[in-house]
Enzyme design. Sequence first.
Site, PDB file in Angstrom:
ATOM      1  N   LYS A 157       0.865 -11.015 -11.052  1.00 39.50           N
ATOM      2  CA  LYS A 157       1.226 -11.441 -12.475  1.00 39.50           C
ATOM      3  C   LYS A 157       0.169 -12.487 -12.659  1.00 39.50           C
ATOM      4  O   LYS A 157       0.661 -13.902 -12.629  1.00 39.50           O
ATOM      5  CB  LYS A 157       2.537 -11.919 -12.413  1.00 39.50           C
TER       6      LYS A 157
HETATM    7  N1  PMP Z   1       4.128  -4.875 -16.478  1.00 38.88           N
HETATM    8  C1  PMP Z   1       3.735  -6.327 -17.320  1.00 38.88           C
HETATM    9  C2  PMP Z   1       2.429  -5.980 -17.877  1.00 38.88           C
HETATM   10  C3  PMP Z   1       4.551  -6.967 -17.405  1.00 38.88           C
HETATM   11  O1  PMP Z   1       4.381  -8.071 -18.211  1.00 38.88           O
HETATM   12  C4  PMP Z   1       6.074  -7.118 -17.103  1.00 38.88           C
HETATM   13  C5  PMP Z   1       7.075  -7.865 -17.469  1.00 38.88           C
HETATM   14  N2  PMP Z   1       6.882  -8.943 -16.186  1.00 38.88           N
HETATM   15  C6  PMP Z   1       6.352  -5.640 -16.387  1.00 38.88           C
HETATM   16  C7  PMP Z   1       5.450  -4.863 -15.956  1.00 38.88           C
HETATM   17  C8  PMP Z   1       7.487  -5.510 -15.824  1.00 38.88           C
HETATM   18  O2  PMP Z   1       7.989  -6.300 -14.551  1.00 38.88           O
HETATM   19  P1  PMP Z   1       9.165  -7.086 -14.375  1.00 38.88           P
HETATM   20  O3  PMP Z   1      10.215  -5.911 -14.346  1.00 38.88           O
HETATM   21  O4  PMP Z   1       9.353  -7.661 -12.877  1.00 38.88           O
HETATM   22  O5  PMP Z   1       9.856  -8.037 -15.453  1.00 38.88           O
END
Ligand code: PMP
Length: 301
Positions: free
Chosen positions: A158
């Site tokens: 991320k």
């Molecule tokens: N993909 C992207 C590009 C995101 O920004 C997110 C949100 N964090 C997710 C998937 C989903 O991740 P999570 O379930 O950990 O929030």
Amino acid sequence: MVDPDFRDRDGWIWLDGELVPWRDAQLHVLSHGLHYASSVFEGERAYNGRIFKLTEHSRRLIESSEALEFDMPYSVEELDKATQETIQANNLENCYVRPIAWKGSEQMGVINTRARTRVAIAAWAWDYIASEIWEKGLRLCAARFRKASPESFPVTVKAGGLYLVNTLNKNHALREGYDDALVLGSRGKIAESTSANIFLVIDGALHTPIPDCFLNGITRQTVISLANDLGIEVVERDIDVAELARASEVFLTGTAVEMTPVAVIDYEGNSYQFTVGGPVEMRLIGAFRELTGMAARAGSV
Ligand code: PMP
């Protein structure tokens, strides 16, 4: 409606080890993170004062920072504690939480090994998703840009820089009158939306892409484990856009969207339509809301 200026709020932000007044959480314009996108972050959500999967998020922040060669000065336990302190200091119960780590101003050039790793945690009130989204479902168009290939960068973390593409795709979708975009991976298979993972229901089973070029969301992992508990088959595999024609239900998962149904995906002249509030999604949403403690507040899907 005028967007709020996030600098101008009351409250406290945790910055490099201490809580500081919200408006004092500043950084210098010559920060490596700003010029070269050396930042990693998390998006978390608290339900009734409890941060959902907090430790998983703190761990992911550290893993993302390691992938970008940051020296993260805090352990998972310290980040967990700091995050809890932040929501308590702001008297928040249902809120979004944004931890972020970035490289500071000690170096201004491509190399950043001597720049300090800075860390901040902010949180603000965020109530439950509006029920009309659950009722209508989202409309997605084709994204302008694909995900970067796994050979080009640690693409499964991320990292702030990766969101340049997500932002361009999201801006494009909204300009075209859609809610979001369907983004393909570098090999042309379905990847995710601009900020959430994607699931298809085909013949009662869940199908979802392998997270090799995008974030393996914590919500995605939660939904897969709930499906396993409920005896719903889960298939992780390469998925072609044309297979959308076989899907009866499609939904997105993520901290912000939780599990949100998709009603329509318009892609290269084809308009794929899905049932909103279909049986597989309903079962999973029920189980998901039990986990977050929000079952009592759930509206109809
Ligand atoms: N993909 C992207 C590009 C995101 O920004 C997110 C949100 N964090 C997710 C998937 C989903 O991740 P999570 O379930 O950990 O929030």
